[in-house]
Design a protein around this motif. Structure first.
Motif, mmCIF file in Angstrom:
data_model
loop_
_atom_site.group_PDB
_atom_site.id
_atom_site.type_symbol
_atom_site.label_atom_id
_atom_site.label_comp_id
_atom_site.label_asym_id
_atom_site.label_seq_id
_atom_site.Cartn_x
_atom_site.Cartn_y
_atom_site.Cartn_z
ATOM 1 N N GLY A 240 0.797 -1.223 0.000
ATOM 2 C CA GLY A 240 0.000 0.000 0.000
ATOM 3 C C GLY A 240 0.832 1.277 0.000
ATOM 4 N N ASP A 267 -4.578 4.305 1.456
ATOM 5 C CA ASP A 267 -5.642 3.707 2.270
ATOM 6 C C ASP A 267 -6.200 2.475 1.564
ATOM 7 N N THR A 268 -6.990 1.710 2.284
ATOM 8 C CA THR A 268 -7.501 0.438 1.756
ATOM 9 C C THR A 268 -8.332 0.625 0.493
ATOM 10 N N GLU A 269 -9.222 1.632 0.477
ATOM 11 C CA GLU A 269 -10.075 1.862 -0.683
ATOM 12 C C GLU A 269 -9.255 2.215 -1.915
ATOM 13 N N ILE A 271 -6.142 1.340 -2.503
ATOM 14 C CA ILE A 271 -5.432 0.134 -2.941
ATOM 15 C C ILE A 271 -6.349 -0.728 -3.802
ATOM 16 N N VAL A 272 -7.614 -0.878 -3.372
ATOM 17 C CA VAL A 272 -8.584 -1.672 -4.137
ATOM 18 C C VAL A 272 -8.798 -1.058 -5.522
ATOM 19 N N THR A 275 -5.749 -1.580 -7.714
ATOM 20 C CA THR A 275 -5.638 -2.995 -8.100
ATOM 21 C C THR A 275 -6.578 -3.307 -9.255
#
Length: 396
Positions: A240, A267-269, A271-272, A275
């Motif tokens: 990340g 942040d996680t969102e 990264i998604v 991807t």
């Protein structure tokens, strides 16, 4: 009286210093002797004779010997050819004074054309007779030059005169004591959270790739050139992190603006989203019969479906501005950088962390100068939080 001062280091011409002593009384001889000693002392105190080279020549030499980015050089050359040389180019560099420069700046702040204040018609056809109506010639209207532009011109002149001083063409640099226009305080105008949400939602509805780009600009505060120059090899989606090292300026890939590498946590969102974006690009290149490599650019325009070329910076800005206009929001792409910074500060993130994400130099000084109001608000919030956690006083 006239005293030989050697040869001009630039032109090679013989140089002389002159001093006039008037009068026929008995003290005239003493005054003449003092004047002669002054001239001789002046010559002895100089490592070489002052140069009579023109400012135009000095500007050319400064540009030739100064190591600057090509885009910056082109900007300087524009100011020199359009503004500086027409006004001061033929003036000997050793005749430039602080008063000369201050009057020049004052004239530009009054009228960028440096008119004499008398009405005249601006002729759009420079040579030969012409029809003013057909050429749309209009009465001249004074337009002051922006203080920021005059400051850039001052920087060019100051740098040139600094070089002239180093080269012993002049004894001191007069630009050092010049009063230049005050720098306008930064006025960042980020979109509101509601406007940012509308911009992001609209971008994703238009195009998933476009939505991802706008989202990344909002969440990281990356500069336009940094977004454009980003390659998949710099995306560490497993951990990340974006390893930011390059910038795209003037059609070329270069170092970042402040010449520093930085790692930006995601942040996680985000990264998604990145991807999914990478998967789309892999499918796209395979459909074109091209092998996907991490050296491809993350974002690209319609003219480069294989991601071998970056998104054209001007096209990127225009597309964003047009999207915002359709939503009735007055903003521009760089304001997303302001949005990222102000949201972090408002949330109470410390100044060094925000400065590091933005890639500001000066150890946070730039961030503090630009976002002073939000830093103050963050400080107030921190004070309230601390106050709420303090032990309550018992009433006596």
């Amino acid at each position: 009286m006239i005293v030989y001062a050697g040869r001009d280091p630039v032109t090679g011409k013989r140089m002389y210093l002159r001093e006039s002593v008037r009068g026929t009384d008995k003290n005239a001889r003493k005054r003449a002797e003092r004047a002669l000693n002054k001239l001789l002392s002046q010559i002895d105190g100089q490592r070489s004779a002052p140069s009579s080279a023109t400012l135009s020549y000095a500007l050319g030499e400064w540009l030739r010997t100064n190591e600057i980015e090509q885009s910056t050089r082109e900007t300087y050359e524009g100011y020199i050819s359009r503004v500086i040389r027409p006004a001061l180019g033929e003036t000997a560099v050793n005749k430039i004074t602080a008063r000369t420069l201050e009057k020049f700046y004052s004239d530009l702040r009054r009228c960028r054309a440096r008119c004499d204040g008398k009405p005249f018609i601006e002729r759009h056809a420079k040579d030969g007779d012409h029809d003013c109506v057909a050429a749309k010639c209009k009465p001249h209207v004074c337009k002051p030059m922006a203080a920021s532009t005059v400051r850039q011109i001052h920087f060019i002149l100051s740098g040139t005169l600094d070089a002239a001083e180093r080269w012993d063409w002049i004894s001191t640099n007069p630009a050092r004591v010049v009063r230049k226009p005050k720098q306008k305080p930064p006025e960042p105008d980020p979109p509101t959270p509601d406007e940012a949400a509308r911009l992001s939602e609209t971008a994703f509805r238009l195009d998933e790739d476009w939505g991802t780009l706008v989202w990344l600009a909002m969440t990281t505060g990356m500069r336009r050139g940094e977004l454009v120059a980003l390659r998949f090899s710099r995306l560490d989606l497993e951990n990340g992190v974006i390893d930011l090292r390059r910038n795209w300026v003037g059609g070329q890939e270069k170092d970042t603006k402040t010449h520093q590498n930085r790692r930006i946590a995601l942040d996680t969102e985000t990264i998604v989203l990145l991807t999914e974006h990478k998967r789309r690009v892999q499918e796209r290149t395979e459909a074109l019969g091209i092998e996907f490599t991490d050296d491809l650019f993350v974002f690209t325009g319609a003219k480069s479906p294989d991601h071998s070329h970056p998104y054209p910076p001007d096209a990127l800005s225009s597309r964003y501005t047009n999207m915002a206009k359709r939503l009735g929001i007055r903003t521009h792409l760089h304001a997303l950088r302001h949005y990222s910074a102000t949201e972090l500060l408002t949330a109470g993130v410390d100044l060094p962390t925000v400065s590091g994400r933005l890639g500001h130099g000066g150890g946070g000084a730039t961030t503090l100068r630009v976002y002073a109001a939000w830093v103050a608000a963050s400080d107030r919030k921190a004070a309230e939080i601390l106050g709420s956690r303090m032990p309550k006083r018992r009433d006596k």
